[in-house]
Design a protein around this motif. Structure first.
Motif, PDB file in Angstrom:
ATOM      1  N   THR A 199       0.848  -1.193   0.000  1.00  0.00           N
ATOM      2  CA  THR A 199       0.000   0.000   0.000  1.00  0.00           C
ATOM      3  C   THR A 199       0.885   1.245   0.000  1.00  0.00           C
ATOM      4  O   THR A 199       1.854   1.325   0.755  1.00  0.00           O
ATOM      5  CB  THR A 199      -0.907   0.018   1.239  1.00  0.00           C
ATOM      6  OG1 THR A 199      -1.693  -1.177   1.265  1.00  0.00           O
ATOM      7  CG2 THR A 199      -1.832   1.227   1.214  1.00  0.00           C
ATOM      8  N   PHE A 200       0.558   2.185  -0.851  1.00  0.00           N
ATOM      9  CA  PHE A 200       1.343   3.409  -0.983  1.00  0.00           C
ATOM     10  C   PHE A 200       0.580   4.575  -0.354  1.00  0.00           C
ATOM     11  O   PHE A 200      -0.539   4.877  -0.738  1.00  0.00           O
ATOM     12  CB  PHE A 200       1.618   3.708  -2.459  1.00  0.00           C
ATOM     13  CG  PHE A 200       2.382   2.616  -3.155  1.00  0.00           C
ATOM     14  CD1 PHE A 200       3.766   2.588  -3.136  1.00  0.00           C
ATOM     15  CD2 PHE A 200       1.713   1.601  -3.818  1.00  0.00           C
ATOM     16  CE1 PHE A 200       4.472   1.582  -3.771  1.00  0.00           C
ATOM     17  CE2 PHE A 200       2.407   0.583  -4.460  1.00  0.00           C
ATOM     18  CZ  PHE A 200       3.792   0.574  -4.438  1.00  0.00           C
ATOM     19  N   VAL A 201       1.211   5.226   0.624  1.00  0.00           N
ATOM     20  CA  VAL A 201       0.607   6.380   1.288  1.00  0.00           C
ATOM     21  C   VAL A 201       1.246   7.642   0.729  1.00  0.00           C
ATOM     22  O   VAL A 201       2.452   7.833   0.836  1.00  0.00           O
ATOM     23  CB  VAL A 201       0.825   6.303   2.815  1.00  0.00           C
ATOM     24  CG1 VAL A 201       0.214   7.525   3.496  1.00  0.00           C
ATOM     25  CG2 VAL A 201       0.215   5.028   3.362  1.00  0.00           C
ATOM     26  N   TYR A 256       5.441  20.633  -4.913  1.00  0.00           N
ATOM     27  CA  TYR A 256       6.358  19.676  -4.291  1.00  0.00           C
ATOM     28  C   TYR A 256       6.937  18.754  -5.354  1.00  0.00           C
ATOM     29  O   TYR A 256       6.308  18.495  -6.383  1.00  0.00           O
ATOM     30  CB  TYR A 256       5.632  18.825  -3.246  1.00  0.00           C
ATOM     31  CG  TYR A 256       5.267  19.570  -1.989  1.00  0.00           C
ATOM     32  CD1 TYR A 256       6.052  19.462  -0.850  1.00  0.00           C
ATOM     33  CD2 TYR A 256       4.127  20.381  -1.935  1.00  0.00           C
ATOM     34  CE1 TYR A 256       5.708  20.126   0.320  1.00  0.00           C
ATOM     35  CE2 TYR A 256       3.788  21.053  -0.783  1.00  0.00           C
ATOM     36  CZ  TYR A 256       4.576  20.919   0.351  1.00  0.00           C
ATOM     37  OH  TYR A 256       4.246  21.586   1.490  1.00  0.00           O
ATOM     38  N   SER A 257       8.117  18.249  -5.089  1.00  0.00           N
ATOM     39  CA  SER A 257       8.697  17.210  -5.941  1.00  0.00           C
ATOM     40  C   SER A 257       8.807  15.930  -5.124  1.00  0.00           C
ATOM     41  O   SER A 257       9.039  15.965  -3.904  1.00  0.00           O
ATOM     42  CB  SER A 257      10.080  17.636  -6.461  1.00  0.00           C
ATOM     43  OG  SER A 257      10.974  17.853  -5.389  1.00  0.00           O
ATOM     44  N   PHE A 258       8.641  14.810  -5.800  1.00  0.00           N
ATOM     45  CA  PHE A 258       8.623  13.514  -5.122  1.00  0.00           C
ATOM     46  C   PHE A 258      10.025  13.121  -4.661  1.00  0.00           C
ATOM     47  O   PHE A 258      11.006  13.279  -5.391  1.00  0.00           O
ATOM     48  CB  PHE A 258       8.058  12.468  -6.077  1.00  0.00           C
ATOM     49  CG  PHE A 258       8.018  11.085  -5.510  1.00  0.00           C
ATOM     50  CD1 PHE A 258       7.137  10.771  -4.493  1.00  0.00           C
ATOM     51  CD2 PHE A 258       8.862  10.093  -5.986  1.00  0.00           C
ATOM     52  CE1 PHE A 258       7.089   9.493  -3.964  1.00  0.00           C
ATOM     53  CE2 PHE A 258       8.823   8.811  -5.467  1.00  0.00           C
ATOM     54  CZ  PHE A 258       7.930   8.508  -4.454  1.00  0.00           C
ATOM     55  N   GLY A 259      10.108  12.558  -3.415  1.00  0.00           N
ATOM     56  CA  GLY A 259      11.406  12.232  -2.851  1.00  0.00           C
ATOM     57  C   GLY A 259      11.712  10.752  -2.728  1.00  0.00           C
ATOM     58  O   GLY A 259      12.840  10.377  -2.445  1.00  0.00           O
ATOM     59  N   GLY A 260      10.732   9.859  -2.933  1.00  0.00           N
ATOM     60  CA  GLY A 260      10.998   8.421  -2.866  1.00  0.00           C
ATOM     61  C   GLY A 260      10.046   7.692  -1.935  1.00  0.00           C
ATOM     62  O   GLY A 260       9.318   8.305  -1.154  1.00  0.00           O
ATOM     63  N   TRP A 261      10.061   6.362  -2.038  1.00  0.00           N
ATOM     64  CA  TRP A 261       9.217   5.514  -1.181  1.00  0.00           C
ATOM     65  C   TRP A 261      10.064   4.953  -0.040  1.00  0.00           C
ATOM     66  O   TRP A 261      11.132   4.402  -0.261  1.00  0.00           O
ATOM     67  CB  TRP A 261       8.621   4.350  -1.980  1.00  0.00           C
ATOM     68  CG  TRP A 261       7.673   4.769  -3.053  1.00  0.00           C
ATOM     69  CD1 TRP A 261       7.881   4.745  -4.397  1.00  0.00           C
ATOM     70  CD2 TRP A 261       6.347   5.275  -2.863  1.00  0.00           C
ATOM     71  NE1 TRP A 261       6.773   5.202  -5.066  1.00  0.00           N
ATOM     72  CE2 TRP A 261       5.805   5.540  -4.155  1.00  0.00           C
ATOM     73  CE3 TRP A 261       5.558   5.538  -1.749  1.00  0.00           C
ATOM     74  CZ2 TRP A 261       4.527   6.032  -4.354  1.00  0.00           C
ATOM     75  CZ3 TRP A 261       4.266   6.038  -1.940  1.00  0.00           C
ATOM     76  CH2 TRP A 261       3.771   6.279  -3.232  1.00  0.00           C
ATOM     77  N   LEU A 317      11.331   8.194   7.310  1.00  0.00           N
ATOM     78  CA  LEU A 317      11.901   8.376   5.973  1.00  0.00           C
ATOM     79  C   LEU A 317      13.410   8.150   5.962  1.00  0.00           C
ATOM     80  O   LEU A 317      14.175   8.927   5.403  1.00  0.00           O
ATOM     81  CB  LEU A 317      11.563   9.772   5.437  1.00  0.00           C
ATOM     82  CG  LEU A 317      10.073  10.136   5.416  1.00  0.00           C
ATOM     83  CD1 LEU A 317       9.873  11.536   4.866  1.00  0.00           C
ATOM     84  CD2 LEU A 317       9.268   9.130   4.628  1.00  0.00           C
ATOM     85  N   THR A 318      13.825   7.039   6.576  1.00  0.00           N
ATOM     86  CA  THR A 318      15.253   6.706   6.591  1.00  0.00           C
ATOM     87  C   THR A 318      15.558   5.409   5.855  1.00  0.00           C
ATOM     88  O   THR A 318      16.686   5.182   5.439  1.00  0.00           O
ATOM     89  CB  THR A 318      15.758   6.578   8.045  1.00  0.00           C
ATOM     90  OG1 THR A 318      15.012   5.544   8.705  1.00  0.00           O
ATOM     91  CG2 THR A 318      15.580   7.893   8.790  1.00  0.00           C
ATOM     92  N   ASN A 319      14.531   4.547   5.696  1.00  0.00           N
ATOM     93  CA  ASN A 319      14.727   3.234   5.079  1.00  0.00           C
ATOM     94  C   ASN A 319      14.084   3.218   3.698  1.00  0.00           C
ATOM     95  O   ASN A 319      12.909   2.905   3.537  1.00  0.00           O
ATOM     96  CB  ASN A 319      14.123   2.151   5.980  1.00  0.00           C
ATOM     97  CG  ASN A 319      14.443   0.755   5.493  1.00  0.00           C
ATOM     98  OD1 ASN A 319      15.244   0.567   4.575  1.00  0.00           O
ATOM     99  ND2 ASN A 319      13.778  -0.231   6.075  1.00  0.00           N
ATOM    100  N   LEU A 320      14.869   3.557   2.692  1.00  0.00           N
ATOM    101  CA  LEU A 320      14.354   3.647   1.328  1.00  0.00           C
ATOM    102  C   LEU A 320      14.013   2.262   0.798  1.00  0.00           C
ATOM    103  O   LEU A 320      14.801   1.324   0.909  1.00  0.00           O
ATOM    104  CB  LEU A 320      15.390   4.307   0.423  1.00  0.00           C
ATOM    105  CG  LEU A 320      14.958   4.625  -1.019  1.00  0.00           C
ATOM    106  CD1 LEU A 320      13.866   5.688  -1.013  1.00  0.00           C
ATOM    107  CD2 LEU A 320      16.165   5.102  -1.832  1.00  0.00           C
ATOM    108  N   PHE A 321      12.824   2.132   0.219  1.00  0.00           N
ATOM    109  CA  PHE A 321      12.389   0.832  -0.294  1.00  0.00           C
ATOM    110  C   PHE A 321      13.087   0.500  -1.605  1.00  0.00           C
ATOM    111  O   PHE A 321      13.152   1.318  -2.518  1.00  0.00           O
ATOM    112  CB  PHE A 321      10.877   0.820  -0.499  1.00  0.00           C
ATOM    113  CG  PHE A 321      10.357  -0.466  -1.073  1.00  0.00           C
ATOM    114  CD1 PHE A 321      10.404  -1.632  -0.329  1.00  0.00           C
ATOM    115  CD2 PHE A 321       9.845  -0.508  -2.357  1.00  0.00           C
ATOM    116  CE1 PHE A 321       9.926  -2.821  -0.854  1.00  0.00           C
ATOM    117  CE2 PHE A 321       9.382  -1.693  -2.895  1.00  0.00           C
ATOM    118  CZ  PHE A 321       9.423  -2.848  -2.136  1.00  0.00           C
ATOM    119  N   ASP A 322      13.593  -0.739  -1.700  1.00  0.00           N
ATOM    120  CA  ASP A 322      14.257  -1.230  -2.907  1.00  0.00           C
ATOM    121  C   ASP A 322      13.256  -2.076  -3.674  1.00  0.00           C
ATOM    122  O   ASP A 322      12.811  -3.123  -3.201  1.00  0.00           O
ATOM    123  CB  ASP A 322      15.486  -2.058  -2.524  1.00  0.00           C
ATOM    124  CG  ASP A 322      16.237  -2.566  -3.749  1.00  0.00           C
ATOM    125  OD1 ASP A 322      15.798  -2.306  -4.886  1.00  0.00           O
ATOM    126  OD2 ASP A 322      17.280  -3.239  -3.552  1.00  0.00           O
TER     127      ASP A 322
END
Length: 231
Positions: free
Chosen positions: A131-133, A162-167, A173-178
């Motif tokens: 699920t994407f929030v 705003y510009s998108f920064g990642g999932w 917001l420290t564990n970037l999804f691979d």
């Protein structure tokens, strides 16, 4: 079977055959005066009509279970009528069941194998939901994926100014999804978040005297940019 026999004759009856059963003969007529020894029958001294009937009894076999130290005795043609061992759990799989030759085995199963058997566990591949929030950005639909599979990165959500920064997998917001990581559990809204950063604007800052002062790169909202131009 109703043959006619003369008195005093002895003969051998044929062997009744039925898969999974042991068999024997029972004399229905006459009620006495005969001798039946296994398959060897001697008819009465007086000629008569002889009626015999085959009787079948289900043979006993063993039922084992792969990976489990349980063996049950089962009777051909009868329900197992015994509690089966619990199917072992397996990561990424669900609805485990015991199976023999494609047949699901339960305590109510009528045993129809004329042999000893070992049941094996079969499972269904589990599936999970990502699920994407978007935290106020455009909606990104959730993705259902089978255990161990990966997902394709969806189009980035949008949000005005705003510009998108990642999932990310954590609210900090420290564990970037691979996206090359196999999915082995549900990733819910409490775990998946995205970061937005303010759009970068290039603006000219004009001094009160009207001369070009400098060009700066700033992370300001549209409102802050308008206010800075009024300085």
């Amino acid at each position: 079977m109703v043959p006619q026999y003369d008195e005093g004759i002895g003969f051998t009856l044929p062997t009744p055959e039925k898969e999974g059963y042991s068999s024997s003969w029972t004399v229905l007529e006459p009620e006495d005066g005969y001798v039946l020894d296994g398959l060897k029958l001697t008819v009465p001294s007086t000629p008569c009509t002889l009626v015999v009937k085959a009787t079948y009894i289900g043979r006993t076999y063993t039922l084992g279970f792969e990976g489990v130290d349980t063996v049950l005795d089962v009777t051909y043609g009868e329900a197992i009528n015994r509690d089966l061992p619990v199917v072992p759990t397996r990561d990424g799989y669900k609805n485990g069941k015991w199976v023999i030759d494609g047949k699901t085995i339960t305590k109510d199963y009528i045993w129809d194998f004329a042999d000893n058997k070992v049941a094996v566990a079969e499972y269904e591949l589990d599936s999970y939901v990502v699920t994407f929030v978007t935290n106020g950005g455009s909606i990104v639909e959730e993705i259902t994926v089978s255990y161990g599979s990966t997902i394709t990165k969806p189009n980035d959500p949008t949000k005005e100014n705003y510009s998108f920064g990642g999932w990310y997998l954590d609210e900090g917001l420290t564990n970037l999804f691979d996206f090359d990581t196999p999915i082995t559990s549900n990733i819910t809204s409490s775990q998946t978040n995205e970061e937005y950063s303010l759009n970068n604007f290039f603006i000219s800052s004009i001094s009160k005297c009207g001369f070009l002062h400098d060009i700066i790169r700033s992370k300001l909202s549209s409102k802050e940019i308008k206010e800075s131009l009024l300085i």
